[in-house]
Design a protein around this motif. Structure first.
Motif, PDB file in Angstrom:
ATOM      1  N   UNK A 170       0.814  -1.216   0.000  1.00 13.57           N
ATOM      2  CA  UNK A 170       0.000   0.000   0.000  1.00 13.57           C
ATOM      3  C   UNK A 170       0.850   1.269   0.000  1.00 13.57           C
ATOM      4  N   UNK A 171       2.144   1.133  -0.202  1.00 20.43           N
ATOM      5  CA  UNK A 171       3.024   2.303  -0.199  1.00 20.43           C
ATOM      6  C   UNK A 171       2.593   3.289  -1.277  1.00 20.43           C
ATOM      7  N   UNK A 172       2.685   4.553  -0.958  1.00 21.58           N
ATOM      8  CA  UNK A 172       2.264   5.615  -1.870  1.00 21.58           C
ATOM      9  C   UNK A 172       3.043   5.576  -3.186  1.00 21.58           C
ATOM     10  N   UNK A 173       4.298   5.162  -3.132  1.00 24.14           N
ATOM     11  CA  UNK A 173       5.133   5.104  -4.337  1.00 24.14           C
ATOM     12  C   UNK A 173       4.648   4.043  -5.317  1.00 24.14           C
ATOM     13  N   UNK A 174       3.810   3.108  -4.858  1.00 20.98           N
ATOM     14  CA  UNK A 174       3.307   2.040  -5.724  1.00 20.98           C
ATOM     15  C   UNK A 174       1.988   2.390  -6.400  1.00 20.98           C
ATOM     16  N   UNK A 233       1.006   4.021  -9.002  1.00 23.48           N
ATOM     17  CA  UNK A 233       0.893   3.868 -10.457  1.00 23.48           C
ATOM     18  C   UNK A 233       1.552   2.592 -10.973  1.00 23.48           C
ATOM     19  N   UNK A 234       1.915   1.681 -10.074  1.00 22.36           N
ATOM     20  CA  UNK A 234       2.607   0.463 -10.478  1.00 22.36           C
ATOM     21  C   UNK A 234       1.612  -0.678 -10.658  1.00 22.36           C
ATOM     22  N   UNK A 235       1.753  -1.400 -11.752  1.00 24.03           N
ATOM     23  CA  UNK A 235       0.892  -2.542 -12.049  1.00 24.03           C
ATOM     24  C   UNK A 235       1.005  -3.576 -10.921  1.00 24.03           C
ATOM     25  N   UNK A 236      -0.122  -4.063 -10.429  1.00 23.93           N
ATOM     26  CA  UNK A 236      -0.151  -4.998  -9.296  1.00 23.93           C
ATOM     27  C   UNK A 236       0.581  -6.308  -9.620  1.00 23.93           C
ATOM     28  N   UNK A 237       0.432  -6.813 -10.849  1.00 23.36           N
ATOM     29  CA  UNK A 237       1.119  -8.052 -11.225  1.00 23.36           C
ATOM     30  C   UNK A 237       2.630  -7.853 -11.255  1.00 23.36           C
ATOM     31  N   UNK A 238       3.066  -6.711 -11.791  1.00 23.17           N
ATOM     32  CA  UNK A 238       4.499  -6.415 -11.829  1.00 23.17           C
ATOM     33  C   UNK A 238       5.053  -6.271 -10.419  1.00 23.17           C
ATOM     34  N   UNK A 239       4.299  -5.640  -9.550  1.00 25.90           N
ATOM     35  CA  UNK A 239       4.711  -5.471  -8.163  1.00 25.90           C
ATOM     36  C   UNK A 239       4.826  -6.823  -7.465  1.00 25.90           C
ATOM     37  N   UNK A 240       3.872  -7.721  -7.701  1.00 21.24           N
ATOM     38  CA  UNK A 240       3.943  -9.074  -7.124  1.00 21.24           C
ATOM     39  C   UNK A 240       5.173  -9.815  -7.626  1.00 21.24           C
ATOM     40  N   UNK A 241       5.493  -9.607  -8.903  1.00 16.22           N
ATOM     41  CA  UNK A 241       6.692 -10.240  -9.472  1.00 16.22           C
ATOM     42  C   UNK A 241       7.959  -9.722  -8.787  1.00 16.22           C
ATOM     43  N   UNK A 242       8.021  -8.402  -8.524  1.00 13.00           N
ATOM     44  CA  UNK A 242       9.176  -7.828  -7.827  1.00 13.00           C
ATOM     45  C   UNK A 242       9.309  -8.390  -6.415  1.00 13.00           C
TER      46      UNK A 242
END
Length: 176
Positions: free
Chosen positions: A79-83, A85-94
């Protein structure tokens, strides 16, 4: 034997004088080396893998965004503010890529502006037994910075993985 005792006394008596000459309070590193002089650029620490740390040539807002983004990855705060505009799937991959490393801290290398107006930073996540380095790319959107891409290398063992990046430090750099 008397000569050896006299020699030992001489060296013991001379050591405090030598240690204090040019140093404040017998410090190991003189103040003139530790602090930048007037008009001299600030000295930032270096990471042996990604080089100088800090803002580099990147805009301050981009640097702050990159730092917040990496902090969010480190804390695994989805839920970080920096995330935003980041795609949820890409974030999960990271998060999945970083999970085996169990990073405890990160390093953010000096940024640079790319020809297309984006900004890139070298990064390194460091865990207890492994680390991973890569590059973070940011693009300025309508009114703020956002993640364009992040490319990470394969994780490396903390003990043997750094051997490829070995180099000799100058005596000046060893103080820092």
């Amino acid at each position: 034997m008397k000569n050896m005792v006299r020699l030992a006394i001489f060296f013991c008596a001379a050591m405090p004088c030598a240690a204090q000459e040019g140093f404040a309070g017998g410090e190991t590193v003189p103040e003139i080396i530790r602090r930048p002089q007037r008009g001299e650029a600030f000295r930032y620490p270096q990471d042996t893998v990604i080089g100088p740390l800090g803002q580099g040539d990147a805009p301050e807002e981009a640097f702050l965004f990159a730092r917040n983004f990496l902090q969010g990855l480190l804390s695994q705060d989805r839920e970080a503010r920096a995330f935003a505009d980041t795609d949820a799937d890409f974030l999960s991959e990271l998060f999945g890529l970083l999970k085996p490393i169990e990073p405890r801290r990160f390093r953010l290398g000096g940024g640079r502006e790319e020809p297309d107006g984006s900004v890139s930073f070298l990064v390194r996540f460091i865990g207890r037994e492994q680390w991973v380095a890569g590059e973070l790319y940011l693009q300025f959107g309508e009114d703020h910075w956002k993640l364009n891409d992040i490319v990470l290398e394969e994780p490396r063992d903390a003990v043997t993985g750094g051997q490829e990046y070995r180099f000799d430090f100058s005596p000046y750099e060893r103080f820092f």
